[in-house]
Design a protein around this motif. Structure first.
Motif, PDB file in Angstrom:
ATOM      1  N   ALA A  61      96.586  33.808  -8.323  1.00 24.57           N
ATOM      2  CA  ALA A  61      96.810  32.541  -9.018  1.00 24.57           C
ATOM      3  C   ALA A  61      98.305  32.283  -9.191  1.00 24.57           C
ATOM      4  O   ALA A  61      98.788  31.159  -8.981  1.00 24.57           O
ATOM      5  CB  ALA A  61      96.115  32.555 -10.379  1.00 24.57           C
ATOM      6  N   GLN A  62      99.051  33.308  -9.560  1.00 22.85           N
ATOM      7  CA  GLN A  62     100.497  33.152  -9.700  1.00 22.85           C
ATOM      8  C   GLN A  62     101.133  32.731  -8.384  1.00 22.85           C
ATOM      9  O   GLN A  62     102.032  31.880  -8.361  1.00 22.85           O
ATOM     10  CB  GLN A  62     101.128  34.460 -10.172  1.00 22.85           C
ATOM     11  N   THR A  63     100.679  33.328  -7.284  1.00 25.77           N
ATOM     12  CA  THR A  63     101.229  32.988  -5.974  1.00 25.77           C
ATOM     13  C   THR A  63     100.973  31.525  -5.635  1.00 25.77           C
ATOM     14  O   THR A  63     101.859  30.819  -5.141  1.00 25.77           O
ATOM     15  CB  THR A  63     100.622  33.894  -4.889  1.00 25.77           C
ATOM     16  N   LEU A  64      99.773  31.062  -5.917  1.00 31.89           N
ATOM     17  CA  LEU A  64      99.449  29.666  -5.639  1.00 31.89           C
ATOM     18  C   LEU A  64     100.282  28.730  -6.514  1.00 31.89           C
ATOM     19  O   LEU A  64     100.750  27.686  -6.045  1.00 31.89           O
ATOM     20  CB  LEU A  64      97.956  29.429  -5.849  1.00 31.89           C
ATOM     21  N   TYR A  65     100.466  29.099  -7.777  1.00 34.95           N
ATOM     22  CA  TYR A  65     101.336  28.301  -8.634  1.00 34.95           C
ATOM     23  C   TYR A  65     102.753  28.264  -8.062  1.00 34.95           C
ATOM     24  O   TYR A  65     103.402  27.211  -8.043  1.00 34.95           O
ATOM     25  CB  TYR A  65     101.367  28.873 -10.048  1.00 34.95           C
ATOM     26  N   LEU A  66     103.235  29.403  -7.617  1.00 33.69           N
ATOM     27  CA  LEU A  66     104.576  29.451  -7.045  1.00 33.69           C
ATOM     28  C   LEU A  66     104.690  28.496  -5.853  1.00 33.69           C
ATOM     29  O   LEU A  66     105.667  27.751  -5.724  1.00 33.69           O
ATOM     30  CB  LEU A  66     104.907  30.880  -6.604  1.00 33.69           C
ATOM     31  N   GLY A  68     103.153  25.891  -5.387  1.00 34.80           N
ATOM     32  CA  GLY A  68     103.119  24.513  -5.856  1.00 34.80           C
ATOM     33  C   GLY A  68     104.489  23.861  -5.880  1.00 34.80           C
ATOM     34  O   GLY A  68     104.598  22.636  -5.933  1.00 34.80           O
ATOM     35  N   TRP A  69     105.526  24.668  -5.821  1.00 34.68           N
ATOM     36  CA  TRP A  69     106.893  24.133  -5.714  1.00 34.68           C
ATOM     37  C   TRP A  69     107.046  23.298  -4.441  1.00 34.68           C
ATOM     38  O   TRP A  69     107.706  22.259  -4.455  1.00 34.68           O
ATOM     39  CB  TRP A  69     107.892  25.283  -5.714  1.00 34.68           C
ATOM     40  N   ALA A  70     106.420  23.758  -3.378  1.00 34.51           N
ATOM     41  CA  ALA A  70     106.517  23.057  -2.096  1.00 34.51           C
ATOM     42  C   ALA A  70     105.478  21.946  -1.975  1.00 34.51           C
ATOM     43  O   ALA A  70     105.720  20.919  -1.333  1.00 34.51           O
ATOM     44  CB  ALA A  70     106.359  24.046  -0.942  1.00 34.51           C
ATOM     45  N   ASP A  71     104.311  22.155  -2.569  1.00 37.37           N
ATOM     46  CA  ASP A  71     103.238  21.167  -2.508  1.00 37.37           C
ATOM     47  C   ASP A  71     102.535  21.171  -3.859  1.00 37.37           C
ATOM     48  O   ASP A  71     101.771  22.083  -4.170  1.00 37.37           O
ATOM     49  CB  ASP A  71     102.252  21.506  -1.389  1.00 37.37           C
ATOM     50  N   PHE A  72     102.793  20.155  -4.664  1.00 40.85           N
ATOM     51  CA  PHE A  72     102.312  20.113  -6.044  1.00 40.85           C
ATOM     52  C   PHE A  72     100.796  20.247  -6.136  1.00 40.85           C
ATOM     53  O   PHE A  72     100.270  20.791  -7.095  1.00 40.85           O
ATOM     54  CB  PHE A  72     102.770  18.797  -6.690  1.00 40.85           C
ATOM     55  N   LEU A  75      98.776  23.533  -7.005  1.00 44.17           N
ATOM     56  CA  LEU A  75      98.568  24.004  -8.370  1.00 44.17           C
ATOM     57  C   LEU A  75      97.087  23.970  -8.751  1.00 44.17           C
ATOM     58  O   LEU A  75      96.621  24.807  -9.531  1.00 44.17           O
ATOM     59  CB  LEU A  75      99.374  23.160  -9.357  1.00 44.17           C
ATOM     60  N   LYS A  76      96.334  23.009  -8.199  1.00 41.38           N
ATOM     61  CA  LYS A  76      94.910  22.945  -8.526  1.00 41.38           C
ATOM     62  C   LYS A  76      94.184  24.178  -7.972  1.00 41.38           C
ATOM     63  O   LYS A  76      93.275  24.694  -8.631  1.00 41.38           O
ATOM     64  CB  LYS A  76      94.289  21.666  -7.973  1.00 41.38           C
ATOM     65  N   ALA A  77      94.563  24.639  -6.805  1.00 41.39           N
ATOM     66  CA  ALA A  77      93.987  25.878  -6.267  1.00 41.39           C
ATOM     67  C   ALA A  77      94.380  27.062  -7.142  1.00 41.39           C
ATOM     68  O   ALA A  77      93.587  27.988  -7.354  1.00 41.39           O
ATOM     69  CB  ALA A  77      94.445  26.096  -4.831  1.00 41.39           C
ATOM     70  N   GLY A  78      95.596  27.026  -7.667  1.00 44.29           N
ATOM     71  CA  GLY A  78      96.037  28.079  -8.568  1.00 44.29           C
ATOM     72  C   GLY A  78      95.222  28.113  -9.848  1.00 44.29           C
ATOM     73  O   GLY A  78      94.932  29.187 -10.391  1.00 44.29           O
ATOM     74  N   GLU A  79      94.839  26.940 -10.344  1.00 45.95           N
ATOM     75  CA  GLU A  79      94.011  26.887 -11.547  1.00 45.95           C
ATOM     76  C   GLU A  79      92.649  27.534 -11.309  1.00 45.95           C
ATOM     77  O   GLU A  79      92.159  28.298 -12.151  1.00 45.95           O
ATOM     78  CB  GLU A  79      93.833  25.431 -11.977  1.00 45.95           C
ATOM     79  N   GLY A 160      92.904  15.165 -10.630  1.00 47.35           N
ATOM     80  CA  GLY A 160      94.098  14.664 -11.301  1.00 47.35           C
ATOM     81  C   GLY A 160      95.238  15.646 -11.400  1.00 47.35           C
ATOM     82  O   GLY A 160      95.436  16.508 -10.545  1.00 47.35           O
ATOM     83  N   LEU A 161      95.990  15.511 -12.493  1.00 44.97           N
ATOM     84  CA  LEU A 161      97.179  16.326 -12.705  1.00 44.97           C
ATOM     85  C   LEU A 161      96.804  17.762 -13.070  1.00 44.97           C
ATOM     86  O   LEU A 161      95.675  18.032 -13.486  1.00 44.97           O
ATOM     87  CB  LEU A 161      98.026  15.726 -13.826  1.00 44.97           C
ATOM     88  N   PRO A 162      97.756  18.686 -12.946  1.00 43.44           N
ATOM     89  CA  PRO A 162      97.495  20.062 -13.385  1.00 43.44           C
ATOM     90  C   PRO A 162      97.095  20.104 -14.854  1.00 43.44           C
ATOM     91  O   PRO A 162      97.508  19.268 -15.663  1.00 43.44           O
ATOM     92  CB  PRO A 162      98.843  20.758 -13.148  1.00 43.44           C
ATOM     93  N   ILE A 163      96.280  21.087 -15.202  1.00 44.78           N
ATOM     94  CA  ILE A 163      95.835  21.275 -16.581  1.00 44.78           C
ATOM     95  C   ILE A 163      96.965  21.931 -17.359  1.00 44.78           C
ATOM     96  O   ILE A 163      97.387  23.047 -17.042  1.00 44.78           O
ATOM     97  CB  ILE A 163      94.573  22.150 -16.628  1.00 44.78           C
ATOM     98  N   SER A 164      97.459  21.251 -18.358  1.00 41.24           N
ATOM     99  CA  SER A 164      98.626  21.719 -19.092  1.00 41.24           C
ATOM    100  C   SER A 164      98.391  23.105 -19.692  1.00 41.24           C
ATOM    101  O   SER A 164      97.438  23.324 -20.454  1.00 41.24           O
ATOM    102  CB  SER A 164      98.961  20.729 -20.212  1.00 41.24           C
ATOM    103  N   GLY A 165      99.256  24.043 -19.326  1.00 36.42           N
ATOM    104  CA  GLY A 165      99.240  25.376 -19.935  1.00 36.42           C
ATOM    105  C   GLY A 165      98.133  26.300 -19.485  1.00 36.42           C
ATOM    106  O   GLY A 165      97.972  27.379 -20.067  1.00 36.42           O
ATOM    107  N   LEU A 166      97.376  25.930 -18.447  1.00 37.73           N
ATOM    108  CA  LEU A 166      96.191  26.729 -18.108  1.00 37.73           C
ATOM    109  C   LEU A 166      96.534  28.170 -17.758  1.00 37.73           C
ATOM    110  O   LEU A 166      95.896  29.101 -18.251  1.00 37.73           O
ATOM    111  CB  LEU A 166      95.431  26.089 -16.951  1.00 37.73           C
ATOM    112  N   LEU A 167      97.525  28.388 -16.902  1.00 35.06           N
ATOM    113  CA  LEU A 167      97.837  29.754 -16.485  1.00 35.06           C
ATOM    114  C   LEU A 167      98.270  30.597 -17.677  1.00 35.06           C
ATOM    115  O   LEU A 167      97.898  31.768 -17.785  1.00 35.06           O
ATOM    116  CB  LEU A 167      98.927  29.745 -15.414  1.00 35.06           C
TER     117      LEU A 167
END
Length: 207
Positions: A61-66, A68-72, A75-79, A160-167
């Motif tokens: 999950a952390q890797t997917l969030y990371l 997300g810098w290149a493709d926002f 972040l949903k996959a990271g969630e 929609g947008l990333p879920i605030s604070g989920l990680l």
């Protein structure tokens, strides 16, 4: 997981992320440099003494969030990966205490509150930022974490947008679920307190 090998370049525009901040549940964060984003993600790691299989799921999950810098949108996959890691952790910690026929992600989340003493004041992110998270575990607040997981897993067309604070919330919940395990581990040498795949797999295989 070593994410230092993942090469990312600075963006032309800062990355703006909805995320709770000190005393502000509706806050947001802005990252100008990739080094700042990388440090933010790395600082959300779970306790290093938690069993490796759970840490590996969470690290994904952390890797997917990371990335997300290149493709926002990543972040949903990271969630989804974060919620999967949380479910695995809860199966390990509580799975044997819930009747097999009644065991589900929602039941495991509710168990944390109703049977393992979780309250908002025991969640570091809530203590820091305010608000409440327990409602998302027991069904008082919708969507619940279980409902969010299901929506993500089944291709929610309106994610929609990333879920605030989920990680960060998932990090805190995993650490909480293992708090007794960590207390025991602190009093024992690593060699005398192994965590094996079979230990976790015994509960996970019964889902």
């Amino acid at each position: 997981m070593d994410r230092s090998q993942i090469t990312l370049s600075d963006r032309d525009e800062p990355l703006l992320l909805p995320w709770p901040t000190q005393g502000n549940t509706g806050g947001s964060l802005s990252f100008e440099k990739v080094t700042d984003w990388r440090a933010f993600i790395e600082n959300l790691a779970i306790d290093a003494r938690i069993p490796e299989i759970v840490r590996a799921k969470y690290a994904r999950a952390q890797t997917l969030y990371l990335l997300g810098w290149a493709d926002f949108s990543i972040l949903k996959a990271g969630e989804l990966a974060a919620l999967i890691a949380l479910e695995l952790a809860l199966v390990d910690r509580y799975g044997g205490q819930i009747t097999k026929s009644k065991r589900s992600f929602a039941a495991l989340l509710k168990f944390m509150v109703e049977s393992d003493g979780l309250t908002d004041d025991r969640i570091p992110m809530i203590v820091r930022c305010g608000g409440t998270a327990v409602g998302q575990l027991i069904g008082a607040t919708r969507p619940t974490l279980a409902e969010r997981r299901n929506a993500l897993a089944h291709g929610d067309p309106f994610d929609g947008l990333p879920i605030s604070g989920l990680l960060e919330l998932v990090r805190d919940l995993i650490n909480y679920s293992y708090r007794q395990y960590l207390a025991e581990a602190a009093s024992l040498s690593p060699a005398s307190h192994p965590a094996t795949f079979n230990d976790i797999g015994a509960n996970y295989g019964e889902l």
